[in-house]
Structures are given as C-alpha cells and as structure tokens.
Design a protein around this motif. Sequence first.
Motif, short mmCIF file in Angstrom:
data_model
loop_
_atom_site.label_atom_id
_atom_site.label_comp_id
_atom_site.label_asym_id
_atom_site.label_seq_id
_atom_site.Cartn_x
_atom_site.Cartn_y
_atom_site.Cartn_z
N GLU A 29 0.86 -1.18 0.00
CA GLU A 29 0.00 0.00 0.00
C GLU A 29 0.89 1.23 0.00
O GLU A 29 2.02 1.19 0.51
CB GLU A 29 -0.89 0.02 1.24
N PHE A 30 0.40 2.34 -0.55
CA PHE A 30 1.20 3.55 -0.69
C PHE A 30 0.42 4.77 -0.21
O PHE A 30 -0.80 4.81 -0.31
CB PHE A 30 1.58 3.74 -2.16
N GLN A 36 -3.75 7.98 4.86
CA GLN A 36 -4.64 7.43 3.83
C GLN A 36 -3.78 6.69 2.81
O GLN A 36 -2.93 7.29 2.15
CB GLN A 36 -5.43 8.52 3.15
N TYR A 37 -4.04 5.37 2.69
CA TYR A 37 -3.25 4.53 1.79
C TYR A 37 -4.09 4.10 0.59
O TYR A 37 -5.32 4.05 0.65
CB TYR A 37 -2.75 3.28 2.54
N THR A 38 -3.41 3.77 -0.49
CA THR A 38 -4.06 3.24 -1.68
C THR A 38 -4.65 1.88 -1.35
O THR A 38 -4.25 1.24 -0.37
CB THR A 38 -3.03 3.06 -2.83
N LYS A 58 1.70 -3.71 -9.90
CA LYS A 58 0.67 -4.19 -10.83
C LYS A 58 -0.07 -3.06 -11.52
O LYS A 58 -0.45 -3.18 -12.68
CB LYS A 58 -0.31 -5.08 -10.08
N GLU A 59 -0.29 -1.97 -10.82
CA GLU A 59 -1.04 -0.85 -11.37
C GLU A 59 -0.12 0.21 -11.98
O GLU A 59 -0.56 1.31 -12.28
CB GLU A 59 -1.93 -0.22 -10.29
N PHE A 66 5.20 7.05 1.65
CA PHE A 66 5.14 5.93 2.58
C PHE A 66 4.79 4.64 1.83
O PHE A 66 3.94 4.64 0.94
CB PHE A 66 4.08 6.18 3.65
N VAL A 67 5.45 3.55 2.22
CA VAL A 67 5.19 2.23 1.66
C VAL A 67 4.87 1.30 2.82
O VAL A 67 5.61 1.24 3.80
CB VAL A 67 6.42 1.68 0.90
N LYS A 68 3.74 0.60 2.72
CA LYS A 68 3.35 -0.37 3.75
C LYS A 68 3.33 -1.75 3.12
O LYS A 68 2.64 -1.97 2.12
CB LYS A 68 1.98 -0.03 4.31
#
Length: 108
Positions: A29-30, A36-38, A58-59, A66-68
């Motif tokens: 997730e970003f 608020q993450y994608t 993928k997208e 931030f990277v989760k």
Amino acid sequence: MDLGQQQNICGIKVTFANEDNDIKFFTLEFSNDGKQYTPAEYYSTTGTNSPSEIYDLKEGPVNARFVKITELDITDSMNWISDLMVLGNTDLWDRLFAQKFAEQSSYL
C-alpha cells in the motif's frame, strides 16, 4: 516505511529472512501522508529458494512517500523480511538493462 519525501515508485526488491520453499502472500500500500493509503495490491513469492525477488507494481508506477508491506500468512516469525529496496524509474531501467545484457551474453 517512510522514504522521507515523495518518490516515483515502480517496484520493490524484497530479501527474505528465511530462504525456504514456502510461498508467502503479502500486500503493498502507498501513501503521501502516512494516514490514507491506496487500496492494497496483492503479491506472492515464487516459492523458490531465491533469497530475494523483484516485484513490479501491478497498477504501474506511483508517487508516494510511505510504503506499507503486510504479510498475510504470518506463522512462526514476525521477521520475514531482512531487506527491502524501493525501486524508482532509474532502478527499473538499470535492472531491465542488466537482465537484457545477461541474456545476450549467454548466447556468446
């Protein structure tokens, strides 16, 4: 993971703590604000004994600070990653060039 500032992200390289044949499932997730993450993108390992693997998003590329990364099937240990590298445009092109060069060299 806080990158310190917004970056263009094309993929990640994950080095796994345990080199086993188990297939692991995880999400990426970003976010730009850390709140608020994608929507989660789902990934899995190849199940080989490779110590690290590279995953293209993928997208397509995203801009984020931030990277989760979340493992979905934690069993024995919380330490399933020993190293994580976020790949931007230049890293991706360097990797693709290195792969192409290696393929061409194998024919010599």
